[in-house]
Each structure stands twice: as C-alpha cells, then as structure tokens.
Design a protein around this motif. Sequence first.
Motif, short mmCIF file in Angstrom:
data_model
loop_
_atom_site.label_atom_id
_atom_site.label_comp_id
_atom_site.label_asym_id
_atom_site.label_seq_id
_atom_site.Cartn_x
_atom_site.Cartn_y
_atom_site.Cartn_z
N PHE A 60 0.50 -1.33 0.23
CA PHE A 60 0.05 0.04 -0.09
C PHE A 60 0.33 0.82 0.14
O PHE A 60 1.78 1.14 1.17
CB PHE A 60 -0.88 0.32 1.10
CG PHE A 60 -1.86 -0.98 0.99
CD1 PHE A 60 -2.63 -1.37 0.83
CD2 PHE A 60 -1.78 -2.23 2.00
CE1 PHE A 60 -3.52 -2.60 0.59
CE2 PHE A 60 -2.32 -2.83 2.05
CZ PHE A 60 -3.07 -3.71 1.30
N GLY A 61 1.00 1.96 -1.96
CA GLY A 61 2.08 3.09 -1.15
C GLY A 61 1.15 4.25 -1.53
O GLY A 61 -0.40 4.38 -1.30
N ASP A 62 1.35 5.15 -2.30
CA ASP A 62 1.00 6.46 -3.05
C ASP A 62 -0.37 6.15 -3.61
O ASP A 62 -0.09 5.31 -4.51
CB ASP A 62 1.27 7.37 -3.63
CG ASP A 62 2.63 7.76 -2.44
OD1 ASP A 62 2.72 8.19 -1.47
OD2 ASP A 62 3.68 8.47 -2.68
N GLU A 63 -1.78 6.72 -3.73
CA GLU A 63 -2.72 6.42 -3.96
C GLU A 63 -3.43 5.54 -4.58
O GLU A 63 -3.86 5.21 -5.06
CB GLU A 63 -2.59 7.51 -5.52
CG GLU A 63 -1.96 8.72 -5.21
CD GLU A 63 -1.47 9.80 -6.46
OE1 GLU A 63 -2.18 9.19 -7.23
OE2 GLU A 63 -1.04 10.63 -6.43
N ASN A 64 -2.75 4.34 -4.02
CA ASN A 64 -3.66 2.48 -4.24
C ASN A 64 -4.43 2.05 -3.81
O ASN A 64 -5.03 1.29 -3.97
CB ASN A 64 -1.93 2.03 -5.13
CG ASN A 64 -1.69 1.08 -3.76
OD1 ASN A 64 -1.04 0.90 -3.22
ND2 ASN A 64 -0.88 -0.26 -3.80
N LEU A 65 -4.74 2.79 -2.86
CA LEU A 65 -5.49 2.67 -1.80
C LEU A 65 -6.47 3.44 -1.61
O LEU A 65 -6.09 4.31 -0.85
CB LEU A 65 -4.88 1.61 -0.57
CG LEU A 65 -6.29 0.96 0.57
CD1 LEU A 65 -7.23 0.05 -0.05
CD2 LEU A 65 -5.60 0.73 2.07
N PHE A 66 -7.57 3.63 -1.64
CA PHE A 66 -8.57 4.62 -1.35
C PHE A 66 -10.08 4.44 -1.65
O PHE A 66 -11.09 3.31 -1.99
CB PHE A 66 -8.13 5.73 -2.33
CG PHE A 66 -8.55 5.08 -4.34
CD1 PHE A 66 -9.78 4.79 -4.64
CD2 PHE A 66 -7.69 4.80 -4.67
CE1 PHE A 66 -9.30 4.33 -5.79
CE2 PHE A 66 -7.80 3.37 -5.83
CZ PHE A 66 -8.80 3.76 -6.49
N LYS A 67 -10.83 5.40 -0.56
CA LYS A 67 -12.55 5.30 -0.14
C LYS A 67 -12.87 6.06 -1.84
O LYS A 67 -12.15 7.10 -2.26
CB LYS A 67 -12.68 6.04 0.92
CG LYS A 67 -12.42 5.65 2.17
CD LYS A 67 -13.02 7.20 3.35
CE LYS A 67 -12.61 6.03 4.15
NZ LYS A 67 -12.53 7.11 5.13
N LEU A 75 -19.28 5.61 -1.47
CA LEU A 75 -19.10 4.26 -2.27
C LEU A 75 -19.19 2.64 -2.06
O LEU A 75 -19.93 2.16 -2.12
CB LEU A 75 -19.35 4.66 -3.88
CG LEU A 75 -19.85 6.53 -4.23
CD1 LEU A 75 -19.53 6.57 -5.74
CD2 LEU A 75 -21.75 6.26 -4.26
N GLY A 76 -17.90 2.94 -2.17
CA GLY A 76 -16.94 1.98 -1.56
C GLY A 76 -15.20 2.33 -1.10
O GLY A 76 -15.21 3.41 -1.19
N TYR A 77 -14.24 0.79 -1.50
CA TYR A 77 -13.05 1.65 -1.47
C TYR A 77 -12.87 1.24 -2.79
O TYR A 77 -13.27 0.80 -3.42
CB TYR A 77 -12.71 0.63 -0.64
CG TYR A 77 -12.60 1.14 0.62
CD1 TYR A 77 -12.14 2.30 1.34
CD2 TYR A 77 -14.79 0.63 1.19
CE1 TYR A 77 -12.76 2.27 2.64
CE2 TYR A 77 -14.85 1.15 2.68
CZ TYR A 77 -14.35 2.06 3.31
OH TYR A 77 -14.74 2.36 4.56
N GLY A 78 -11.51 1.59 -3.24
CA GLY A 78 -10.55 0.75 -4.48
C GLY A 78 -8.89 0.76 -3.66
O GLY A 78 -8.47 1.40 -3.49
N TYR A 79 -8.39 -0.54 -5.07
CA TYR A 79 -7.09 -0.70 -4.90
C TYR A 79 -6.57 -0.80 -6.51
O TYR A 79 -7.87 -1.46 -7.53
CB TYR A 79 -6.81 -1.20 -4.10
CG TYR A 79 -5.97 -2.22 -4.04
CD1 TYR A 79 -4.96 -1.60 -3.58
CD2 TYR A 79 -5.31 -3.45 -4.86
CE1 TYR A 79 -3.72 -2.69 -3.10
CE2 TYR A 79 -3.50 -3.77 -5.17
CZ TYR A 79 -2.92 -3.26 -4.37
OH TYR A 79 -2.05 -3.52 -4.26
N ILE A 80 -5.77 -0.05 -6.69
CA ILE A 80 -4.99 -0.48 -7.52
C ILE A 80 -3.46 -0.92 -7.24
O ILE A 80 -2.48 -1.30 -7.45
CB ILE A 80 -4.56 1.10 -8.57
CG1 ILE A 80 -5.67 2.15 -8.62
CG2 ILE A 80 -3.50 0.91 -9.86
CD1 ILE A 80 -5.56 3.28 -9.24
N GLY A 81 -3.34 -2.13 -8.31
CA GLY A 81 -2.82 -3.16 -8.18
C GLY A 81 -1.27 -3.51 -9.32
O GLY A 81 -1.71 -3.15 -10.63
N ASN A 82 -0.22 -4.06 -9.23
CA ASN A 82 1.18 -4.13 -10.15
C ASN A 82 0.65 -5.62 -9.80
O ASN A 82 1.57 -5.75 -8.62
CB ASN A 82 1.59 -3.23 -10.60
CG ASN A 82 2.17 -3.22 -11.83
OD1 ASN A 82 3.34 -4.27 -11.36
ND2 ASN A 82 1.95 -2.72 -12.68
#
Length: 176
Positions: A60-67, A75-82
């Motif tokens: 979990f770093g800059d901007e990849n886990l968010f409300k 509305l929910g939560y989001g995660y951007i991964g690689n």
Amino acid sequence: MKTRLFILFFVPLVLAAFTVPDNVAKKAHKEMVKFYGTENISKEIISVPKDLNYKTISEFGDENLFKINSGGKLLGYGYIGNAPSKTATFDYLVLFDKNFVITTSKVLFYREEYGGEISSKRWLKQFEGESPTSKELVYNRNIIPISGATISVRSLTSEMNSLLKSIAILQKSNIF
C-alpha cells in the motif's frame, strides 16, 4: 562506496514502486465513473503506516488504496495493483463495496502479446463477491484456468488472495 551505489540505484526504484502512474490512475478513474454511473467521483487516499504496511502481503503506497466518494457519500473502496505476467507486468483495479466485498475488477493495462484473456469481464466476474472472510481462491479449483494465460491467471489469483488477506489485516488495525 557500496552504500552510495545502493542509494543511487535502489532507492529510486523503491520509491517508483509506490506511485501509481498517471495513465493508470486516469484509466482507473474512467472505470470507476463507468461502474458507479456518475462523473461526480472523488478519491480519498487511505494512508497505511509503514509499520503496518510491512505486516501486509500487498503493498500500500501512494494513491493505490482509497475511499470512493460521491456527493459526500461513501460509495466503496478501490485498490490499484500491479502484477507480474510472463515477461512484463499488468495493472489492475479492484473495487469493493462498503464492507470490502469485491464488486468488480478490471485489468487496466496488459503488456504481453499472449494472455490478455484475463481482461475479459466474464473471467474477472469470478472474483466478484469475494471478501477478506472468503476461502482462498485456488487456480483450477474455484478459479477457471485460461489456456495461454496460465502465468497471468495464477498471478492475478495470487494478487487477489494477497489483497484480501491484507485488507483483513488493515480492518483488524482499524485503518478504515
């Protein structure tokens, strides 16, 4: 001398790993607008302390886990991964409801010549409904294999398992 080389070459790589590239963030935003059916979406970054981040499998770093909010409502939560594929990596987005149940997932950028079938909505649909309390996802048992995309399928399945376990750790630590 070794320390200086370490700082010059390794530290920038580590810092780069924590940042979501602009093109990935833009594509993720487009997908969220489409999923929620509104342009009025804002992201509220969730900061995970370093000591807690070390306890999780996912990074979990800059901007990849968010409300994800709209009009002041969660509305929910989001995660951007690689994740790794055979010779490159691919970027993906996971959207959760308010209880961290996966509502949708999307492969944002796939960089291989083969295996892009993991981007299909039909295949990704099998992750929907999974949560931190779900049983482990297992390739060829409850996750359908794709001929020609074995490495990517296994990789994304592993990433989803890691993410769900990591979210459980964050929930126990009252990050949300």
